[in-house]
Structures are given as C-alpha cells and as structure tokens.
Write a protein that holds these residues in place. Sequence first.
Motif, PDB file in Angstrom:
ATOM      1  N   ARG A 138       0.814  -1.226   0.000  1.00  0.00           N
ATOM      2  CA  ARG A 138       0.000   0.000   0.000  1.00  0.00           C
ATOM      3  C   ARG A 138       0.847   1.275   0.000  1.00  0.00           C
ATOM      4  NH1 ARG A 138      -3.768  -0.926   5.044  1.00  0.00           N
ATOM      5  NH2 ARG A 138      -4.328   1.238   4.599  1.00  0.00           N
ATOM      6  N   LEU A 139       2.157   1.156   0.114  1.00  0.00           N
ATOM      7  CA  LEU A 139       3.014   2.323   0.284  1.00  0.00           C
ATOM      8  C   LEU A 139       3.678   2.749  -1.027  1.00  0.00           C
ATOM      9  CD1 LEU A 139       4.772   1.197   3.600  1.00  0.00           C
ATOM     10  CD2 LEU A 139       2.692   2.591   3.338  1.00  0.00           C
ATOM     11  N   ASP A 140       3.507   4.018  -1.390  1.00  0.00           N
ATOM     12  CA  ASP A 140       4.157   4.554  -2.590  1.00  0.00           C
ATOM     13  C   ASP A 140       5.670   4.453  -2.478  1.00  0.00           C
ATOM     14  OD1 ASP A 140       1.798   5.199  -3.907  1.00  0.00           O
ATOM     15  OD2 ASP A 140       1.751   7.241  -3.094  1.00  0.00           O
ATOM     16  N   TYR A 141       6.207   4.708  -1.303  1.00  0.00           N
ATOM     17  CA  TYR A 141       7.652   4.689  -1.087  1.00  0.00           C
ATOM     18  C   TYR A 141       8.265   3.342  -1.488  1.00  0.00           C
ATOM     19  CZ  TYR A 141      12.146   4.992   1.264  1.00  0.00           C
ATOM     20  OH  TYR A 141      13.494   4.984   1.535  1.00  0.00           O
ATOM     21  N   ARG A 143       7.295   1.306  -3.724  1.00  0.00           N
ATOM     22  CA  ARG A 143       7.197   1.031  -5.161  1.00  0.00           C
ATOM     23  C   ARG A 143       8.460   1.381  -5.934  1.00  0.00           C
ATOM     24  NH1 ARG A 143       1.455   3.077  -4.597  1.00  0.00           N
ATOM     25  NH2 ARG A 143       0.325   1.142  -4.218  1.00  0.00           N
ATOM     26  N   LYS A 144       9.436   1.992  -5.266  1.00  0.00           N
ATOM     27  CA  LYS A 144      10.717   2.286  -5.908  1.00  0.00           C
ATOM     28  C   LYS A 144      11.494   0.996  -6.191  1.00  0.00           C
ATOM     29  CE  LYS A 144      11.310   6.663  -3.453  1.00  0.00           C
ATOM     30  NZ  LYS A 144      12.159   7.396  -2.499  1.00  0.00           N
ATOM     31  N   TRP A 150      10.816  -5.814  -1.863  1.00  0.00           N
ATOM     32  CA  TRP A 150      10.215  -4.723  -1.091  1.00  0.00           C
ATOM     33  C   TRP A 150      10.969  -4.433   0.194  1.00  0.00           C
ATOM     34  CZ3 TRP A 150       8.406  -5.423   3.840  1.00  0.00           C
ATOM     35  CH2 TRP A 150       8.198  -6.748   4.262  1.00  0.00           C
ATOM     36  N   PRO A 162       6.536   9.910   2.114  1.00  0.00           N
ATOM     37  CA  PRO A 162       5.390  10.730   1.723  1.00  0.00           C
ATOM     38  C   PRO A 162       4.366  10.746   2.867  1.00  0.00           C
ATOM     39  CG  PRO A 162       5.873   9.064   0.039  1.00  0.00           C
ATOM     40  CD  PRO A 162       6.703   8.743   1.241  1.00  0.00           C
ATOM     41  N   ASP A 165       1.922   7.802   2.954  1.00  0.00           N
ATOM     42  CA  ASP A 165       2.477   6.548   3.472  1.00  0.00           C
ATOM     43  C   ASP A 165       2.561   6.577   4.991  1.00  0.00           C
ATOM     44  OD1 ASP A 165       2.724   5.719   0.868  1.00  0.00           O
ATOM     45  OD2 ASP A 165       4.915   5.650   0.861  1.00  0.00           O
TER      46      ASP A 165
END
Length: 185
Positions: A138-141, A143-144, A150, A162, A165
Amino acid sequence: MAEEQPQAQPDQERPARSGRSRRKRKSGGGRAAQYWMVVSSPDNFRKTREHGFAFQGLKSRHRRRVETMRVGDRLLYYVTGRMGFAATVTVASPMYEDHTPIWRSSRRDEDYPWRVHIRADVVLDEADWVPAKELAYRLDYVRKWPPEHWTLAFQGHIHALPRADFTVIEDEISRSSRRRKSLAG
C-alpha cells in the motif's frame, strides 16, 4: 454603526500583536511537516524506549537530513529483525549534537551524535507491532523497488516518507493500539 479604526501612519510603529504569529504556529516556520521513518534494531529501539522516548539520536552520516527536521515533524519506527512498525513520535526540538553513548552500531566509532528531542504519540508493546509485509503493497515509497525486493525499502537508517504513506502506517499503529486496549478491558 461600526467604530472606525485609526489607520497607522507609515512613520509610526505599530503596537506588537498579542498571541502567537501565524509564522510561529506553523511547523518549521511556515513549511509543512515532514514525515520520517527511523530504521532501528530491536536493541536500539529498546534503548529509546528506556529513555522515555525523550530524544532520538541519528547516525553521523545523516547530519544533513537531521538538520532539515523541524519541531512538529513526525517520525515512525521500523524495527529490523521483527520487520514491524512499533511507534510514532513528534519532533520537539531542533537538532543538537551529543556524543553520550546510548545506541549501538556495527561501527565502533558511531555514537548517533545528531539528536532531536521527541514526544511519543503511539508506542506499541512488542506483541502488537504492525508487520511491514501487511502494509508494504500500500506504500508509494516501497514502489521504488521491485515487488520481490520490497524489504530494500527498510534498509538504511532514516528515510523521508510521503505523508500518505506515513498516514497509512500510523493508522495501522493506532488500530493495533486500540485493539490492545479493547482486549485489556
């Protein structure tokens, strides 16, 4: 009828305003709060807890990041080994330098000199820590990194997150805390 207010003349000083100015009310002198994740070993997290979540030290190589922290910024703790989120706190002072040994690092000379005072918001008992794997997707961070890697998002010592997050994680920490309180009676 409304009373007419006298207009200040350009060459006259205006009286000081009472109360706090708008600038001082905002976190960090006008900028929005920043959100951070501290990656901590179980032992170092325990030491922060033993000191009453009164302050947090950060590694010497992160001075620039710590210098950007302002009163009102938010920190959350990710504990390695357990791979879980354990607490949220609020920064309560500007950065200061202190070499009193508290936390340990694999580097013998590391004494976590860049410190900020903190105020605990929600601190979970170890049994209630929120597993990162339940939130990572669920975290944009996160997705890097490729999905199969992960956990790389949780290496290092301090990360800017962010706001969205941070909110996702903080909501889960709060939910875990409420669950424990409701079970306790």
